[in-house]
Motif scaffolding. Structure first.
Motif, PDB file in Angstrom:
ATOM      1  N   PHE A 152     -18.003  38.640 -29.490  1.00 22.91           N
ATOM      2  CA  PHE A 152     -16.805  38.698 -30.321  1.00 22.91           C
ATOM      3  C   PHE A 152     -15.580  38.481 -29.441  1.00 22.91           C
ATOM      4  O   PHE A 152     -15.514  39.009 -28.318  1.00 22.91           O
ATOM      5  N   LEU A 153     -14.620  37.708 -29.952  1.00 15.89           N
ATOM      6  CA  LEU A 153     -13.350  37.512 -29.267  1.00 15.89           C
ATOM      7  C   LEU A 153     -12.337  38.470 -29.869  1.00 15.89           C
ATOM      8  O   LEU A 153     -12.052  38.404 -31.068  1.00 15.89           O
ATOM      9  N   VAL A 154     -11.809  39.387 -29.056  1.00 13.01           N
ATOM     10  CA  VAL A 154     -10.927  40.445 -29.563  1.00 13.01           C
ATOM     11  C   VAL A 154      -9.683  40.557 -28.685  1.00 13.01           C
ATOM     12  O   VAL A 154      -9.646  40.063 -27.553  1.00 13.01           O
ATOM     13  N   LYS A 155      -8.663  41.220 -29.244  1.00 12.46           N
ATOM     14  CA  LYS A 155      -7.421  41.411 -28.509  1.00 12.46           C
ATOM     15  C   LYS A 155      -7.493  42.638 -27.604  1.00 12.46           C
ATOM     16  O   LYS A 155      -8.022  43.676 -27.979  1.00 12.46           O
ATOM     17  N   GLN A 156      -6.925  42.486 -26.415  1.00 11.07           N
ATOM     18  CA  GLN A 156      -6.768  43.614 -25.491  1.00 11.07           C
ATOM     19  C   GLN A 156      -5.355  43.524 -24.939  1.00 11.07           C
ATOM     20  O   GLN A 156      -5.087  42.766 -24.015  1.00 11.07           O
ATOM     21  N   GLY A 157      -4.456  44.300 -25.575  1.00 12.11           N
ATOM     22  CA  GLY A 157      -3.051  44.171 -25.212  1.00 12.11           C
ATOM     23  C   GLY A 157      -2.521  42.821 -25.656  1.00 12.11           C
ATOM     24  O   GLY A 157      -2.623  42.436 -26.811  1.00 12.11           O
ATOM     25  N   GLN A 158      -2.000  42.058 -24.698  1.00 10.46           N
ATOM     26  CA  GLN A 158      -1.435  40.743 -24.985  1.00 10.46           C
ATOM     27  C   GLN A 158      -2.417  39.602 -24.698  1.00 10.46           C
ATOM     28  O   GLN A 158      -2.030  38.432 -24.777  1.00 10.46           O
ATOM     29  N   LYS A 159      -3.662  39.939 -24.395  1.00 11.66           N
ATOM     30  CA  LYS A 159      -4.626  38.884 -24.079  1.00 11.66           C
ATOM     31  C   LYS A 159      -5.864  38.994 -24.964  1.00 11.66           C
ATOM     32  O   LYS A 159      -6.070  39.994 -25.669  1.00 11.66           O
ATOM     33  N   LEU A 160      -6.672  37.971 -24.948  1.00 13.07           N
ATOM     34  CA  LEU A 160      -7.931  37.944 -25.677  1.00 13.07           C
ATOM     35  C   LEU A 160      -9.088  38.079 -24.702  1.00 13.07           C
ATOM     36  O   LEU A 160      -9.073  37.483 -23.620  1.00 13.07           O
ATOM     37  N   VAL A 161     -10.083  38.884 -25.084  1.00 14.82           N
ATOM     38  CA  VAL A 161     -11.260  39.055 -24.234  1.00 14.82           C
ATOM     39  C   VAL A 161     -12.520  38.812 -25.076  1.00 14.82           C
ATOM     40  O   VAL A 161     -12.537  39.044 -26.276  1.00 14.82           O
ATOM     41  N   SER A 162     -13.545  38.329 -24.422  1.00 11.61           N
ATOM     42  CA  SER A 162     -14.825  38.089 -25.080  1.00 11.61           C
ATOM     43  C   SER A 162     -15.776  39.233 -24.734  1.00 11.61           C
ATOM     44  O   SER A 162     -15.977  39.543 -23.560  1.00 11.61           O
ATOM     45  N   VAL A 163     -16.333  39.868 -25.780  1.00 13.19           N
ATOM     46  CA  VAL A 163     -17.230  41.012 -25.585  1.00 13.19           C
ATOM     47  C   VAL A 163     -18.624  40.636 -26.085  1.00 13.19           C
ATOM     48  O   VAL A 163     -18.788  40.209 -27.233  1.00 13.19           O
TER      49      VAL A 163
END
Length: 259
Positions: A152-163
């Motif tokens: 899943f591609l999700v938001k972490q603060g001001q960036k996007l991370v893939s989990v």
């Protein structure tokens, strides 16, 4: 169209009925059986239905045994979580083979194939023979392209991370927003409904215990009895709301945990 459902999981029966009704409002479920023995008796005591939706793995064995005990004069659509039975399935009166959870579009395509085959045979007075080779090739193609969600591609603060899905312990909702927690206790907002997640996740690894909770098998730490014939789960990492298994899902949850 008269339909017999052979399935030993209550939740799967309800979902199959709902999906069938959404695909063909004129379909009539004339019987539901949950074992080889009950299915054989039903087929002996009743007129053959037009179609049988048949789970392969039943509580008392594989449903292929039904064909050894009674003559089956109906077309069969098999449903199962395991693709290893494909070749054997097509050697009986099968028009298709659907993997659980059964998707609406897959059932719709299978019923369409059934109707076209029935029309063709009625027009030609031909015997109800099925081209096994073509069906197996079609099945293999479907299995090769059918995949569950991997990340899943999700938001972490001001960036996007893939989990990676493998790193997710459970999904849950607070009534307004849906979240997931990772095995290392990170929390993210996920932009999908619980119903959408149910179609994305591998049912062998994730189970929806209620309308607002979807848990992975590795996240279940302890299981406790709870009032109202429900169960309460202790999850890892700890969750900030009660993870309660609704009464109607308890039986299916126990089967899932025991596989």
């Amino acid at each position: 169209m008269k339909v017999l459902i052979i399935e030993d999981e209550e939740l799967a029966v309800r979902k199959l009925q709902k999906t069938l009704q959404s695909v063909d409002a004129g379909a009539e479920v004339v019987g539901i059986t949950d074992s080889i023995r009950a299915s054989v008796k039903w087929l002996q005591d009743n007129k053959a239905p037009d179609l049988i939706l048949m789970d392969i793995e039943l509580a008392d064995g594989q449903s292929f045994e039904i064909f050894d005990k009674v003559e089956v004069n109906s077309t069969v659509i098999f449903t199962t979580s395991y693709d290893e039975y494909a070749l054997k399935a097509f050697k009986v009166n099968s028009v298709d083979y659907l993997l659980k959870p059964v998707q609406k579009e897959d059932l719709e395509a299978a019923l369409d194939k059934y109707r076209k085959m029935k029309q063709l045979l009625s027009a030609t007075d031909a015997p109800a023979n099925i081209n096994v080779d073509n069906l197996v090739k079609e099945l293999q193609q479907r299995l090769q392209t059918k995949e569950f969600r991997k990340r899943f591609l999700v938001k972490q603060g001001q960036k996007l991370v893939s989990v990676e899905v493998d790193d997710i312990a459970y999904f849950y909702s607070d009534g307004r927003v849906n979240f997931f927690k990772t095995n290392d206790n990170r929390k993210f907002i996920v932009d999908y409904t619980m119903d959408e997640l149910e179609e994305m996740l591998d049912p062998a690894r994730y189970f929806r215990i209620s309308r607002s909770f979807y848990v992975s098998i590795q996240s279940v730490d302890q299981i406790h009895d709870y009032f109202g014939n429900r169960l309460l789960l202790n999850l890892l990492p700890a969750v900030d709301k009660e993870a309660i298994i609704s009464r109607e899902k308890v039986s299916d949850f126990k089967k899932w945990m025991g596989k």
